[in-house]
Every structure is written in structure tokens, then in C-alpha cells.
Design an enzyme around this catalytic site. Structure first.
Site, PDB file in Angstrom:
ATOM      1  N   LYS A 116      97.112  52.479  91.793  1.00 10.94           N
ATOM      2  CA  LYS A 116      96.119  51.788  92.614  1.00 10.94           C
ATOM      3  C   LYS A 116      96.782  51.094  93.804  1.00 10.94           C
ATOM      4  CE  LYS A 116      92.455  50.990  89.232  1.00 10.94           C
ATOM      5  NZ  LYS A 116      92.920  51.908  88.202  1.00 10.94           N
ATOM      6  N   GLU A 200      93.071  41.412  93.239  1.00  9.83           N
ATOM      7  CA  GLU A 200      92.137  41.539  94.351  1.00  9.83           C
ATOM      8  C   GLU A 200      91.129  40.399  94.335  1.00  9.83           C
ATOM      9  OE1 GLU A 200      91.817  46.357  95.033  1.00  9.83           O
ATOM     10  OE2 GLU A 200      90.271  45.346  93.877  1.00  9.83           O
ATOM     11  N   HIS A 235      83.292  46.303  82.602  1.00 14.26           N
ATOM     12  CA  HIS A 235      83.779  47.086  83.742  1.00 14.26           C
ATOM     13  C   HIS A 235      83.731  48.590  83.468  1.00 14.26           C
ATOM     14  CE1 HIS A 235      85.069  43.275  85.367  1.00 14.26           C
ATOM     15  NE2 HIS A 235      85.792  43.056  84.293  1.00 14.26           N
ATOM     16  N   ARG A 292      90.031  63.706  89.318  1.00 12.39           N
ATOM     17  CA  ARG A 292      89.532  64.576  88.257  1.00 12.39           C
ATOM     18  C   ARG A 292      88.023  64.657  88.358  1.00 12.39           C
ATOM     19  NH1 ARG A 292      87.353  60.636  84.926  1.00 12.39           N
ATOM     20  NH2 ARG A 292      88.421  58.619  84.940  1.00 12.39           N
TER      21      ARG A 292
END
Length: 682
Positions: A116, A200, A235, A292
């Protein structure tokens, strides 16, 4: 050209890939663990090879074993599905070295987007907007904590190599930070073998909107529009729809363009998904790219009319995309929900157990993708998803209405599921009005997953009628065997000397937290039954019932003259009533059953499912407050904190870190009492 395809996965995606491949005339090869020897994906393929024990690390994640099967089976290509090795760059390279086509992007693209932190650096260079955050290499907890303070709370910790909500924590205050960093790192390491984190800014009330991209090996990249995945718990997505509701054409075009730019920046090939956060102002920010096929790909298929798996196989074989961006359009609306074996009323705790009954609906606009079947089981070894239930309609309201009706006709017995939660979700006025944000489920959880909801009287009455009809069938069968049709034992109407004929049934209401016992008095007269629920308390009105029962538990009945259909499934002493689009678990009390009630109580903490103890936060003698975390379990690669059920002193600690425990196993025993000044647990 691909002649033989090995499917390096299991469950519904393996069945899905097999279906598309065989329609193209491609021979399919399945692999399976010891736990999956009788699984549907094994039968869906032309042949199947065993690859090891149940644990994924010893079977589906063994790249060398899978490639050995590919060689021995003569496979030209390997489709990794989603999960397991699908985003493993090493596996993609190993396929190439073995002369086998990897149905997915190049290894370099997987590596570029697999981190990420690295992906965000690339996207920044490509001009794709980002959420403010820290993506650095220094992973010292102190540096991560400093970054969080610099960004400003609330912040979101995310496993750099992760996905699916694993290794992700929202931190709203500095006091929570150290424990959250430790937990996120531990979960990331367990799930992905990598404990690196990014930090973040946590955007309040955002939408999660992702764009499906597709690229071939000839320089053509397109987007297949977007999906809204804002309905989430922990999440993890639970409802996905395409297209995203109330997205203006300008934003749709800009997001599509940014997604294509992201894919081209890493030389992408095949199917991929670029995920964005859409804030309250309508601005979008890059989150990550999934290299994917996604679980939610069916909604894109339904609005575009494309078979994404077939398209993957054609691109992997070197063919060009058969269309340009301008030729693509949106047809109607599609919505998908993930039917899980989990208990929404207990913080969506995963469930395991046999699938005693598993029935799915069909009809116009309805599609169900599943990799399990009736008689199978949900085990601790794999994800607890049972199926994806998908609906397509001319517009969003029609799609949601069809999906709600389909969920009302879905029947699962043997494990607790989120079916009722999903039906309430798709019928919720705010969802129907749309759009919602990622915090919606958390805010509305009391409505979507009500705790202690009592079964209506009609449900108890239907359960009673089913028992009476079954008893009547048994009595008549016994009379036929005796050859005396006039035998008084052929009667099942509850005849009594000097009393009105009746049966009293005691049912434990499984929908109530306390497991309240409910009494149903069934009285037979004039060819019908009357049910009086909880009659000792008074105040209840009798319900008049008549009906017939089929061998599969289906009932055609009338309740106070109103014609209805219901199903009552018996599983030992358990009964599940399906009525009016809902299901209700009950337990029939047998007054002749021997045995004492199991000891327990508020001072005893037991394992809610099979799991591994990964952290113990208390010791014998500790004084703890109600709600204090005493230990942490890991099940299905997710962490679950076990809190003290009451204030008291720890008198027994039955487990240690690293122990494997079965469902119901004793973990901690407390002696009730105020914790005074010392409180253990964190």
C-alpha cells in the site's frame, strides 16, 4: 490458446471459474485440501487433485505443490481466483518459470500495488489524488505514533500488504494508539506475513467506491464502471452495488480515467480493481489497487453483460480486448450481499458448523454464487462466506426489492447467519434512498442486528402446528403397523380424561439473549388447531391454524384465515421457523430428557468458536472491571477480544498464549465482585 486450466483456489470462485472455462471448451483441474475432498468445486471440474491438510498454509498456499499438480495434469494455465495466491508475485513468477500462464497481471504489477505504501508513492507520481498519510519505511512503533499525531486524530492504521479489513484499525485518541499499532501489526503478520503499516487520515462518513479495470497485452486498458461498497462491517464489504448511486457523470468519468491511469502506471494486464474513498465534498482519493478479480465482480457482469472470467482467460491467452471504452455502457442496476456464517448480534462473530439445510431462491434477476452445499459444513479453516446473493433490476429500487425478496426465501439451518441482518439492511429506508457512507452499519447496528428480539406469537404457533402435524403422521403410521385403525393410540389430538384435549409445548426462544422459555398450548377442535402462546401469563389471544405439511418441512397453512407459507426445519431438538421472509431459531424442550443444566453464569468466560489464543492480558488474582479485555483470540485470521462478562477477580485462567481451543471451552473464571482499585486488561 488455453486448453487445460488449473484452478488454484476453492469455494465459490473455483466453481465460478470452472463454469466459465468449461463453457469455453477448456478442460478444468481442481485442487483440494483434506477438508474439501467432497466440496462442490471438486465435482465442478473435470478432474481434481489432493494437495494436503486442511490448513491453507499446508495446502492452498503451497505454490510448489500446486505447480507440481499443474505439471502432472498438463495444465497450460493457472487461475488463482481471489485470496490465497492470487496476489502473490512470487507465485506469478514461479508460474512463468514453469511455463504455465498465470491468469492475472505481471509479477511486477502485483509487487508495485501489493505494498500500500509503495502503491501510494506510484499514484502520487501518476497524479492520482491521495488521502494524507504516512507511507514510510521506518516502521518503529514510535515513528508510527508520531506520524499519527502529525496527521491528527482520527487516523486509520492499515496493513501495508493487506486487504479485506485485516490489520486495519481506526484510532480516535492517542490513548488507543499503542495497543492499536501492536494489534494491527500482529494481525498483518498473521494474515500476510508482513507487519508493516501505513497511517492515514481517517475521513468521517466517506463512501467507498471502486472502479473495475481491464487491460490486455496489446496496450489497451478500459474501465468497466464503478461499484459502491460503502456498506461494511469491520472494514469488510457486505453489500456492493453497481453503478454507484447518485454519482454525477463528471465524477464517474474522472474516477474511471484515474483508475485507467493507475493501471497503466504499473503495466497492468487482466482484471483489477482500483479503490477510492469519496469524501463528503465529492472529491475522491486513491486507497489501493486489488490486483485480482474481486468477490463483488458479479454486479459488474450484470450491468455490462460481460463474463469477466471468460475475459480473463482470453486476455491471458494473448487475445485483444474485444471492445473499446466508447462501446461500453450500463444496463440497469445490480446489488450483491455476502451471506456469512456469523452472528451480527455478537459483533459479527464468525460461526462454524454443519449446513443441515441450505436452500437458495431463483427467479428473474436473481443469481446465487456459492461454493458450499447442503450437508457440507463451515469450518474454522476458511472464510465463513456461504454464498453471494445477487439481484439485477431495471433500476436500483427494483434490484433492492428483488434482493430483499430473495433473502426472505433463503433457508440456512445448522449455523447462525447474517441473512436477517442483510434483509433489514437492503430494506432500510436510508439504504433504499441511498447513498450511504462506510459508517452507516455501525451507527444503525441496533436496528440492523437487534439483540434479544422475541419471536412473534405467530412463529411459536407455526412451530406448534408443525409439531402436531408431525405427531399426527407418526401416530397414524404406528396405527397402520398395528392393523387397528381404531386404536386410541392413533390419535394425536392430546385427548385427556376430565380435561379439554390439548398439548403443551415448551420452546426456548433462541432469538432472545436470555433464552426465555415460551409455552404454546395446542388445542384441536373441528378439524383445526388453536394455539395459545404463553397462556399462563394471560393476555394472549388464541391463534387458529389449519394446514398441511410436506416431507421437507414446508407448510401450507392459514393463520386466523390468512393464507401463508412457512417452513419448519427440525434438527435434533432445534427448530428453525421460516415465516414471512424471516427465520427464527427455537429449541424444543423435552420434559423427559435427563441431565442437569450446565453450570455457567456471568463469572465464566468461554470460547465462542474454535480459535487460537494469541494474547493473554490477565493473570490469576487480577481484579478486573466489566468489559476489560482478558485475552485475544484469533479465528479465521481475524482477532477477537474477549472481555470480562462481569466485574470480579480472576480465580482461574484455563489457557495460555498459543493454545488452540474448541467452541465452548472454558477460558477464564471470575469471582464476582467490584474490582476496587486495580483493573487488568487492555
Amino acid at each position: 490458446m488455453i486448453r487445460t486450466l488449473l484452478i488454484a483456489n476453492r469455494g465459490e470462485i473455483a466453481c465460478r471459474v470452472a463454469r466459465s472455462a468449461r463453457a469455453m471448451g477448456i478442460r478444468t483441474v481442481a485442487v483440494y485440501s483434506e477438508a474439501d475432498a467432497a466440496a462442490p468445486h471438486v465435482r465442478a471440474c473435470d478432474e481434481a487433485w489432493p494437495i494436503g491438510p486442511a490448513a491453507a498454509a499446508d495446502s492452498y498456499l503451497k505454490a510448489d505443490v500446486i505447480l507440481d499438480v499443474a505439471r502432472r495434469a498438463g495444465a497450460d494455465a493457472v487461475h488463482p481466483g481471489y485470496g490465497f495466491l492470487s496476489e502473490n508475485a512470487g507465485f506469478a513468477r514461479a508460474c512463468e518459470a514453469a511455463g504455465v500462464v498465470f491468469v492475472g497481471p505481471p509479477a511486477a504489477a502485483i509487487e508495485a500495488m501489493g505494498s500500500k505504501a509503495g502503491a501510494k508513492a506510484l499514484m502520487e507520481k501518476a497524479g492520482v489524488p491521495l488521502v494524507p498519510g504516512y507511507h514510510g519505511d521506518d516502521q518503529d512503533p514510535g515513528r508510527l505514533a508520531a506520524a499519527a499525531r502529525e496527521i491528527g486524530f482520527p487516523v486509520l492504521l492499515k496493513a501495508s500488504a493487506g486487504g479485506g479489513g485485516k490489520g486495519m484499525r481506526v484510532v480516535r485518541a492517542e490513548a488507543e494508539l499503542a495497543a492499536a499499532i501492536e494489534s494491527a501489526k500482529r494481525e498483518g503478520r498473521a494474515s500476510f506475513g508482513d507487519d508493516r503499516l501505513i497511517v492515514e487520515k481517517y475521513l468521517e462518513r466517506p463512501r467507498h467506491v471502486e472502479v473495475q479495470v481491464f487491460a490486455d497485452r496489446h496496450g489497451s486498458t478500459v474501465h468497466l464502471f464503478e461499484r459502491d461498497c460503502s456498506a461494511q462491517r469491520r472494514h469488510q464489504k457486505i453489500l456492493e452495488e453497481a453503478p454507484a448511486p447518485d454519482l454525477d457523470p463528471g465524477t464517474r468519468a474522472a474516477m474511471g480515467k484515474a483508475a485507467v491511469a493507475a493501471a497503466e502506471a504499473v503495466g497492468y494486464v487482466g482484471a483489477g480493481t482500483v479503490e477510492f474513498i469519496l469524501d463528503a465534498s465529492g472529491s475522491f482519493h486513491f486507497m489501493e489497487m486489488n490486483t485480482r478479480l474481486q468477490v463483488e465482480h458479479p454486479v459488474t457482469e450484470l450491468i455490462t453483460g460481460l463474463d469477466l472470467v471468460a475475459l480473463q482467460l482470453r486476455v491471458a491467452a494473448g487475445e485483444k480486448l474485444p471492445f473499446a471504452q466508447a462501446a461500453l455502457g450500463i444496463d440497469g442496476h445490480a446489488v450483491e450481499v455476502r451471506l456469512y456464517a456469523e452472528d451480527p448480534a455478537r459483533d459479527f462473530f464468525p460461526q462454524t458448523g454443519p449446513l443441515t439445510r441450505l436452500r437458495f431462491p431463483s427467479g428473474p434477476g436473481i443469481r446465487v454464487d456459492s461454493g458450499v452445499e447442503e450437508g457440507g459444513a463451515v469450518t474454522v479453516h476458511y472464510d465463513p462466506m456461504i454464498a453471494k446473493v445477487i439481484a439485477h433490476g431495471r433500476d436500483r429500487r427494483e434490484a433492492l426489492a428483488r434482493l430483499a425478496a430473495a433473502l426472505g426465501r433463503t433457508e440456512v439451518v445448522g449455523v447462525t447467519t447474517n441473512a436477517g441482518f442483510l434483509k433489514r439492511l437492503v430494506e432500510h429506508p436510508e439504504v433504499v434512498a441511498g447513498p450511504i457512507d462506510t459508517g452507516f452499519v455501525g451507527r444503525e447496528i441496533a436496528v440492523l442486528a437487534p439483540a434479544g428480539e422475541a419471536a412473534p406469537d405467530a412463529v411459536l404457533a407455526v412451530a406448534g402446528l408443525a409439531e402436531m402435524l408431525a405427531l399426527d403422521e407418526t401416530a397414524k403410521a404406528a396405527a397402520r403397523r398395528t392393523g387397528d385403525p381404531h386404536s386410541p393410540w392413533a390419535r394425536a389430538d392430546g385427548w385427556r380424561l376430565n380435561d379439554a384435549a390439548h398439548h403443551d409445548l415448551v420452546l426456548q426462544d433462541g432469538g432472545q439473549e436470555a433464552g426465555r422459555m415460551r409455552t404454546v398450548r395446542m388445542t384441536h377442535e373441528a378439524g383445526a388447531w388453536t394455539a395459545l402462546v404463553d397462556h399462563p401469563t394471560g393476555g394472549a389471544s388464541p391463534l387458529r391454524l389449519a394446514g398441511t405439511r410436506d416431507a421437507d418441512g414446508g407448510l401450507e397453512l392459514r393463520i386466523d384465515g390468512v393464507r401463508q407459507a412457512a417452513t419448519v426445519v427440525a434438527d435434533g431438538d432445534r427448530r428453525v421457523v421460516f415465516l414471512a421472509g424471516r427465520s427464527w431459531p427455537l429449541v424444543l424442550d423435552d420434559p423427559f430428557a435427563a441431565g442437569d443444566a450446565e453450570e455457567g453464569g456471568e463469572g465464566r468466560l468461554t470460547a465462542p468458536m474454535p480459535a487460537k489464543v494469541i494474547r493473554v492480558a490477565a493473570a490469576v488474582g487480577d481484579r478486573v472491571a466489566r468489559g476489560a479485555v482478558l485475552l485475544v483470540l484469533e479465528a479465521m485470521k481475524m482477532e477477537h477480544s474477549m472481555a470480562a462478562p462481569a466485574a470480579g477477580t480472576v480465580t482461574r485462567l484455563a489457557v495460555a498464549e498459543g493454545d488452540l481451543v474448541e467452541e465452548g471451552a472454558e477460558l477464564v473464571v471470575l469471582e464476582p465482585g467490584d474490582p476496587e482499585d486495580g483493573v487488568a486488561g487492555a
